[in-house]
Write an enzyme that holds these catalytic residues in place. Structure first.
Site, PDB file in Angstrom:
ATOM      1  N   ASN A  10      -2.964  24.760  42.056  1.00 40.56           N
ATOM      2  CA  ASN A  10      -1.988  25.745  41.481  1.00 40.56           C
ATOM      3  C   ASN A  10      -2.667  27.242  41.763  1.00 40.56           C
ATOM      4  O   ASN A  10      -3.922  27.463  41.125  1.00 40.56           O
ATOM      5  CB  ASN A  10      -2.459  25.541  39.950  1.00 40.56           C
ATOM      6  CG  ASN A  10      -1.607  26.620  38.992  1.00 40.56           C
ATOM      7  OD1 ASN A  10      -1.086  27.555  39.600  1.00 40.56           O
ATOM      8  ND2 ASN A  10      -1.619  26.393  37.826  1.00 40.56           N
ATOM      9  N   ARG A  87       1.931  23.677  42.499  1.00 38.79           N
ATOM     10  CA  ARG A  87       2.651  24.405  41.690  1.00 38.79           C
ATOM     11  C   ARG A  87       3.380  25.721  42.271  1.00 38.79           C
ATOM     12  O   ARG A  87       2.646  26.609  42.654  1.00 38.79           O
ATOM     13  CB  ARG A  87       2.094  24.785  40.365  1.00 38.79           C
ATOM     14  CG  ARG A  87       2.765  25.497  39.490  1.00 38.79           C
ATOM     15  CD  ARG A  87       1.812  26.013  38.218  1.00 38.79           C
ATOM     16  NE  ARG A  87       2.860  26.699  37.256  1.00 38.79           N
ATOM     17  CZ  ARG A  87       1.964  27.724  36.476  1.00 38.79           C
ATOM     18  NH1 ARG A  87       1.025  28.197  36.747  1.00 38.79           N
ATOM     19  NH2 ARG A  87       3.083  28.342  35.725  1.00 38.79           N
ATOM     20  N   HIS A 176       7.933  26.883  32.650  1.00 37.49           N
ATOM     21  CA  HIS A 176       7.178  26.023  32.057  1.00 37.49           C
ATOM     22  C   HIS A 176       8.152  24.379  32.151  1.00 37.49           C
ATOM     23  O   HIS A 176       7.779  23.811  31.332  1.00 37.49           O
ATOM     24  CB  HIS A 176       7.041  26.040  30.338  1.00 37.49           C
ATOM     25  CG  HIS A 176       6.293  27.292  30.332  1.00 37.49           C
ATOM     26  ND1 HIS A 176       6.312  28.135  29.099  1.00 37.49           N
ATOM     27  CD2 HIS A 176       4.816  27.742  30.800  1.00 37.49           C
ATOM     28  CE1 HIS A 176       5.179  29.173  29.041  1.00 37.49           C
ATOM     29  NE2 HIS A 176       4.432  28.663  30.063  1.00 37.49           N
ATOM     30  N   ARG A 237       1.767  39.068  26.416  1.00 33.37           N
ATOM     31  CA  ARG A 237       3.210  39.532  26.814  1.00 33.37           C
ATOM     32  C   ARG A 237       3.953  39.525  25.243  1.00 33.37           C
ATOM     33  O   ARG A 237       3.787  39.000  24.461  1.00 33.37           O
ATOM     34  CB  ARG A 237       3.961  38.544  27.613  1.00 33.37           C
ATOM     35  CG  ARG A 237       3.429  38.450  29.354  1.00 33.37           C
ATOM     36  CD  ARG A 237       4.207  37.385  29.926  1.00 33.37           C
ATOM     37  NE  ARG A 237       3.101  36.502  30.241  1.00 33.37           N
ATOM     38  CZ  ARG A 237       3.269  35.260  30.816  1.00 33.37           C
ATOM     39  NH1 ARG A 237       4.429  34.661  30.539  1.00 33.37           N
ATOM     40  NH2 ARG A 237       2.345  34.503  31.205  1.00 33.37           N
ATOM     41  N   GLU A 381       0.481  19.171  33.214  1.00 33.61           N
ATOM     42  CA  GLU A 381       1.297  19.700  34.305  1.00 33.61           C
ATOM     43  C   GLU A 381       0.849  19.321  35.518  1.00 33.61           C
ATOM     44  O   GLU A 381       1.698  18.785  36.586  1.00 33.61           O
ATOM     45  CB  GLU A 381       1.510  21.208  34.137  1.00 33.61           C
ATOM     46  CG  GLU A 381       2.266  21.760  33.402  1.00 33.61           C
ATOM     47  CD  GLU A 381       1.965  23.152  32.800  1.00 33.61           C
ATOM     48  OE1 GLU A 381       2.752  23.922  33.349  1.00 33.61           O
ATOM     49  OE2 GLU A 381       0.791  23.480  32.226  1.00 33.61           O
TER      50      GLU A 381
END
Ligand code: AMP
Length: 395
Positions: A10, A87, A176, A237, A381
């Site tokens: 990733n 990823r 996600h 965010r 993940e």
């Protein structure tokens, strides 16, 4: 056949997270992160069998950092490394599932970079480095957006003129997806329901946060949109704001687009509201000591999260369960309690003791007796990326 290993990568603009995933064993054989790549204090940290180690790699780039950990990976895999799973954040409308990496798919990922200018080029750096270091191994890209390609058009279109969608890809994509797939499959296994005949609301609450409605194994709606800024409150965010905020700030304060983007992506959310931190642990501790900013940040976070989950329920024919996952969802009994308290119209209610004890990697139901199911399901993940990679190698 000996059990197989997949290296999962990733890659960010100055970091690489890596994990060696064994087909049959849950704990990673080896995992780590190379960070501050390109700078004088670039370093790599890794752990294996509970032992943690670090190494300084001044000025190392992505390839140099991967080359450094290569012998460790090969030794930990016992010469049974079957492939590499990457990823990739944005697959646009082109990628509806994971794909084998070849010249054509790499070109398609590059072409999607306009939709994810911060993420896809960084992901490509990792892909490029890994292909150069492991030229004979099959490599696979797994996209955060792919799972949401099943959204119906009424969920993915913005109320904007059609050419913006047709000619420029302006629509909701969602992110996600790898986590949503993993935890909803797990939830179906845990409850004895068929994944392809079950309905879930899911809250993925990490540094980035989003919600999702999953019906019969497919994503039907999700809170993130064209970019991962839309939706609920996150660490730094803002989530949803009035779209006229841009012009308001430009007109009244003379701010540039870059300043507004930095504000909304890096200085808002829990950090902006609290004036203290983007980290939920810090905020929970500060709230206990009466910090007003931390208290407000937690209240806004939970209320907006509950609103988003209630909105997602429009996409469900029935509710088989609400799933909490991600660092906050898996660990914060407070956030789960406060969020569920806003969802009385969905008849949701928690068992205080089960809620308090289902933390730190524990999975299980936390609803009060007689109320709809609420599950805590730790996400993984990396494991989902490895399973997708193996599935493509087997195909
Ligand atoms: P992730 O991106 O999934 O690693 O999640 C990171 C977020 O999880 C950060 O906001 C952490 O503060 C939060 N988190 C991790 N552990 C806890 C905990 N025990 N209580 C509250 N929040 C936590």
């Amino acid at each position: 056949m000996p059990a197989r290993n997949i290296l999962v990568i990733n890659c960010g603009s100055s970091s690489i997270k890596f994990a060696l995933v064994h087909e049959d064993h849950e704990p990673f054989a080896l995992s780590g992160i190379a960070e501050r790549l390109g700078s004088t204090d670039a370093q790599v940290h890794w752990q294996q069998d509970g032992n943690k180690q670090s190494l300084l790699l001044p000025h190392a780039d992505h390839r140099a950092a991967l080359a450094q950990v290569l012998p460790l990976i090969q030794a930990a895999a016992g010469d049974q490394l079957q492939g590499i799973g990457h990823r990739v954040v944005h697959g646009g409308e082109h990628f509806t599932a994971a794909c084998l990496l070849d010249n054509a798919s790499i070109a398609a990922i590059r072409a999607t970079a306009t939709l994810a200018p911060l993420h896809n080029p960084a992901n490509l750096l990792g892909i490029d480095a890994a292909i150069k270091l492991f030229p004979s191994l099959p490599q696979v890209a797994v996209f955060d957006t792919a799972f949401h390609q099943t959204l119906p058009e009424h969920a993915y279109r913005y109320a904007l003129p059609e050419p913006l969608y047709r000619e420029h890809g302006v629509r909701r994509y969602g992110f996600h997806g790898t986590s949503y797939r993993f935890v909803s499959q797990r939830a179906a296994e845990m409850t004895g329901l068929a994944f392809t005949a079950s309905s879930w609301l899911v809250a993925h609450l990490g540094n980035g946060c989003s919600t999702c409605a999953i019906v019969d194994g497919q994503s039907r709606d999700t809170s993130m949109g064209l970019t991962p800024l839309e939706g609920v409150v996150m660490g730094t965010r803002s989530g949803d704001v009035d779209p006229n905020l841009h012009s308001h700030l430009a007109r009244t304060l003379g701010w540039s687009l870059e300043q507004i983007e930095t504000l909304l992506n890096k200085e808002s959310g829990l950090l902006g509201l609290s004036g203290l931190s983007n980290d939920m642990r810090t905020l929970e501790q500060a709230r206990e000591q009466g910090h007003t900013g931390a208290t407000l940040a937690i209240e806004v976070f939970c209320y907006r999260l509950a609103k988003s989950l209630a909105a997602m329920s429009c996409a469900l024919p029935q509710l088989d369960g609400l799933i909490f996952t991600g660092g906050i969802g898996e660990n914060s009994a407070l956030i789960r309690r406060k969020t569920v308290a806003h969802l009385k119209l969905l008849n949701l209610s928690l068992d205080d003791q089960a809620n308090a004890s289902t933390v730190r990697g524990a999975a299980g139901p936390i609803q009060a007796h007689g109320h709809p199911r609420v599950l805590v399901v730790p996400t993984n993940e990396e494991r989902q990326i490895a399973l997708d990679t193996l599935a493509l190698l087997d195909a």
